[in-house]
Design a protein around this motif. Sequence first.
Motif, PDB file in Angstrom:
ATOM      1  N   PHE A 134      16.901  -6.427 -34.261  1.00 29.86           N
ATOM      2  CA  PHE A 134      16.086  -8.618 -35.243  1.00 29.86           C
ATOM      3  C   PHE A 134      17.065  -8.788 -34.565  1.00 29.86           C
ATOM      4  N   LEU A 135      17.201 -10.412 -35.114  1.00 27.82           N
ATOM      5  CA  LEU A 135      18.209 -11.205 -34.717  1.00 27.82           C
ATOM      6  C   LEU A 135      18.490 -11.982 -36.111  1.00 27.82           C
ATOM      7  N   VAL A 136      19.519 -12.061 -36.004  1.00 28.08           N
ATOM      8  CA  VAL A 136      20.521 -13.268 -37.727  1.00 28.08           C
ATOM      9  C   VAL A 136      21.181 -13.790 -37.012  1.00 28.08           C
ATOM     10  N   SER A 137      20.898 -15.765 -37.692  1.00 30.36           N
ATOM     11  CA  SER A 137      21.693 -16.999 -37.575  1.00 30.36           C
ATOM     12  C   SER A 137      22.486 -16.833 -38.851  1.00 30.36           C
ATOM     13  N   ILE A 201      23.834 -16.745 -33.138  1.00 32.82           N
ATOM     14  CA  ILE A 201      23.053 -15.634 -33.150  1.00 32.82           C
ATOM     15  C   ILE A 201      23.049 -14.525 -32.698  1.00 32.82           C
ATOM     16  N   VAL A 202      23.434 -13.451 -33.803  1.00 31.29           N
ATOM     17  CA  VAL A 202      23.787 -11.909 -33.419  1.00 31.29           C
ATOM     18  C   VAL A 202      22.282 -11.515 -33.211  1.00 31.29           C
ATOM     19  N   MET A 203      21.990 -10.774 -32.266  1.00 31.64           N
ATOM     20  CA  MET A 203      20.867  -9.502 -32.130  1.00 31.64           C
ATOM     21  C   MET A 203      21.981  -8.255 -32.776  1.00 31.64           C
ATOM     22  N   VAL A 204      21.050  -7.734 -33.586  1.00 37.71           N
ATOM     23  CA  VAL A 204      21.078  -6.805 -34.582  1.00 37.71           C
ATOM     24  C   VAL A 204      20.218  -5.522 -33.774  1.00 37.71           C
ATOM     25  N   ILE A 205      20.774  -3.737 -33.544  1.00 41.08           N
ATOM     26  CA  ILE A 205      20.304  -3.071 -32.964  1.00 41.08           C
ATOM     27  C   ILE A 205      20.655  -1.913 -33.595  1.00 41.08           C
ATOM     28  N   TYR A 206      19.999  -1.331 -34.712  1.00 39.87           N
ATOM     29  CA  TYR A 206      20.448   0.080 -35.005  1.00 39.87           C
ATOM     30  C   TYR A 206      19.799   1.277 -33.600  1.00 39.87           C
TER      31      TYR A 206
END
Length: 209
Positions: A134-137, A201-206
């Motif tokens: 998901f992405l976070v701003s 914008i950061v893409m977070v990857i679990y």
Amino acid sequence: MKAVIVAGGKAPNKDLFLCEIEDADYLIAADSGVNVFYKYNVEPNVILGDFDSAKHEAINSFKEVEIVKFKPEKDFTDSELAFKNAIEHGADEIVLLGCTGTRLDHTVANIGLLKRALDLNIKAIIKDENNCIFLVSKGVELQGSHGQTISFQAFGESVRNFYIADAKYPLYDYNLQFGDGRTVSNEFIDKSIKIDFSAGIVMVIYSND
């Protein structure tokens, strides 16, 4: 309203599929995603796509379900059409299943849908058995279990003054670029990790193996 889209990439396993649809309000089968609904005997709200890879047996089994067929020569992927349909029906949370797999071009395009959701202030996440993306701003606190792997990438332009706190590998005032290996395979040491940044914008990857 939570919508779950099942597209035609790698099919979700039964546990993931049933877990995500349990509290969903609206279910969309995008092309061969209908095969998953058919396999687990779950009726979607709508079936859509050009049906170049869906099993006719699966489509025909849902007699009362809305079916929206598109020509193969179209400007949108089936996943994108499903995404648009979810928004039109008022979704403010969208879970995308079957949106990763062997077709890297489709996977990248599906990650692009996360950006579109972010711009619309819609919570969206891509899930498979090995990844949650998901992405976070803006800065957030992320939950996880001890030893769980988490990675970060810049989405588009660089992420300015990026920091990671309360993780195995903390990071401070870093300008994160796309493809940077320094933020791959970090780990939770407690129940949460905090990230923050001043722009981007950061893409977070679990992920797990």
